[in-house]
Design an enzyme around this catalytic site. Sequence first.
Site, PDB file in Angstrom:
ATOM      1  N   TRP A 101      -1.506   1.250 -14.023  1.00 36.63           N
ATOM      2  CA  TRP A 101      -1.680   1.900 -12.605  1.00 36.63           C
ATOM      3  C   TRP A 101      -1.816   3.026 -12.357  1.00 36.63           C
ATOM      4  O   TRP A 101      -2.409   3.636 -11.012  1.00 36.63           O
ATOM      5  CB  TRP A 101      -0.178   2.464 -11.759  1.00 36.63           C
ATOM      6  N   ASP A 171       3.513   9.253  -9.698  1.00 34.91           N
ATOM      7  CA  ASP A 171       3.664   8.302  -8.815  1.00 34.91           C
ATOM      8  C   ASP A 171       4.529   7.860  -9.497  1.00 34.91           C
ATOM      9  O   ASP A 171       4.923   7.500 -10.907  1.00 34.91           O
ATOM     10  CB  ASP A 171       2.395   7.223  -9.650  1.00 34.91           C
ATOM     11  N   LYS A 195      10.922  -1.249  -6.826  1.00 28.23           N
ATOM     12  CA  LYS A 195      11.162  -1.694  -7.880  1.00 28.23           C
ATOM     13  C   LYS A 195      12.636  -1.039  -8.531  1.00 28.23           C
ATOM     14  O   LYS A 195      13.459  -1.849  -8.304  1.00 28.23           O
ATOM     15  CB  LYS A 195      10.720  -0.656  -9.275  1.00 28.23           C
TER      16      LYS A 195
HETATM   17  C1  LIG Z   1       4.188  -1.398  -8.689  1.00 25.40           C
HETATM   18  C2  LIG Z   1       3.476   0.201  -9.064  1.00 25.40           C
HETATM   19  C3  LIG Z   1       2.569  -0.052  -8.126  1.00 25.40           C
HETATM   20  C4  LIG Z   1       2.566  -1.012  -6.747  1.00 25.40           C
HETATM   21  O1  LIG Z   1       3.051  -1.039  -5.447  1.00 25.40           O
HETATM   22  P1  LIG Z   1       2.435  -1.628  -4.047  1.00 25.40           P
HETATM   23  O2  LIG Z   1       4.058  -1.777  -3.124  1.00 25.40           O
HETATM   24  O3  LIG Z   1       2.130  -3.084  -5.047  1.00 25.40           O
HETATM   25  O4  LIG Z   1       0.989  -1.206  -4.737  1.00 25.40           O
HETATM   26  C5  LIG Z   1       2.182   1.674  -7.657  1.00 25.40           C
HETATM   27  N1  LIG Z   1       2.187   2.281  -9.293  1.00 25.40           N
HETATM   28  C6  LIG Z   1       3.064   1.872 -10.249  1.00 25.40           C
HETATM   29  C7  LIG Z   1       3.772   2.748 -11.173  1.00 25.40           C
HETATM   30  C8  LIG Z   1       4.117   0.592 -10.203  1.00 25.40           C
HETATM   31  O5  LIG Z   1       4.418   0.059 -11.109  1.00 25.40           O
END
Ligand SMILES: *Cc1c(COP(=O)(O)O)cnc(C)c1O
Length: 366
Positions: A101, A171, A195
């Site tokens: 990511w 993030d 998540k």
């Molecule tokens: C799932 C995830 C993303 C991507 O999220 P989307 O909403 O599908 O764009 C980005 N960063 C992390 C750490 C993730 O687990």
Amino acid sequence: MRKINFSAGPAALPENVLKQVQSEFLDWQGQGASILEVPHRGDAAVALLKEARDDLRTLLEIPTDFHLLFVHGGGRGQFASIPLNLLGKNSKASYLLTGHWSKAAAEEAKLYGDISIAANLNEAETPWCIPEKSTWSVPRDASYLYYCENETLTGVEFQAAPDVSIPVVADMTSSILSKPIDWSRHALIHAGMQKNIGPTGLSVVILHKDYLSQAMPITPSIFHYKNQVAHSSGYNTLPMFNVYVAGLVFKALIKQGGIKAVQAINKRKAEKLYAAIDGSGFYKNNVDKSCRSTMNVTFHLPTEKLEKQFLRDASEQGLINLAGHRTVGGVRASIYNAMPESAVDGLIEFMEAFIYRATHACHPVT
Ligand SMILES: *Cc1c(COP(=O)(O)O)cnc(C)c1O
């Protein structure tokens, strides 16, 4: 029948939350209409948004000089929004690469500016470990340092935020609400909501008020933080259903005793699962103990054939979505806040029984 869902995302939500959604789906709060049907600028929706915001602020102890936004585009939406809004005049930023990511975020940022790599975790070498701070190279004139707190695919997690002299952006898609956030070390944090919060599609963005004035002129209005702050996240139609479900999750966490209480449970869940892996002589986790994820526990079995059998058997017993990400393989148990401790106990029991079947049975799985 509901199964035990170890999906990395969209992930399982608390069952009580889903039941409440079900019970008031046709007539939300006496409106005579579903939450999907009420005007997003009506009093009820505005009050709902405010309450969700206030509850999230309480849970994460967000200081008053930070803005809190709900914005479209999920995690990847922010991979673009962040450089557009924060690169500033010299267009420089630095990215810590610790997995899938953070790499994807850096690739997106390269569309907009001069992106340097502060450090890069080499996945070919195990155990995976976040590079030592003494090896990072962070340009002093970069507008920000970006990192991914928890790499969801491999299960590599920062235990503390980077301590550097330039603004830090994180993030927290797969770790938000699992533990407290050190606001003194962050300029901005973002998290896709599917998540550990609620339905997919929106992101939570929490940013310090000092970072609203450096957006590039080409920044789309929908992604422009200053514009979204001015409109209280409502520049266009905000999906109120998502905010509503998130709000119910926030209430459930407050009822559980807040983030410190939740963190203690998360720690217990992860520790027992890692102990079961490490003590097995059968399962193997590739992450250095100093940076193991509390949310995504990854492991391998001695052979791919055994892994396939493991996933098939688990699924038959109602333990679903345990396959590792397609780029990593193996097994991944995502044990976000909504995963009950008893479900982790159930997984551990299954893992122990599987070893027995694989090694002792008359027809061992090989
Ligand atoms: C799932 C995830 C993303 C991507 O999220 P989307 O909403 O599908 O764009 C980005 N960063 C992390 C750490 C993730 O687990």
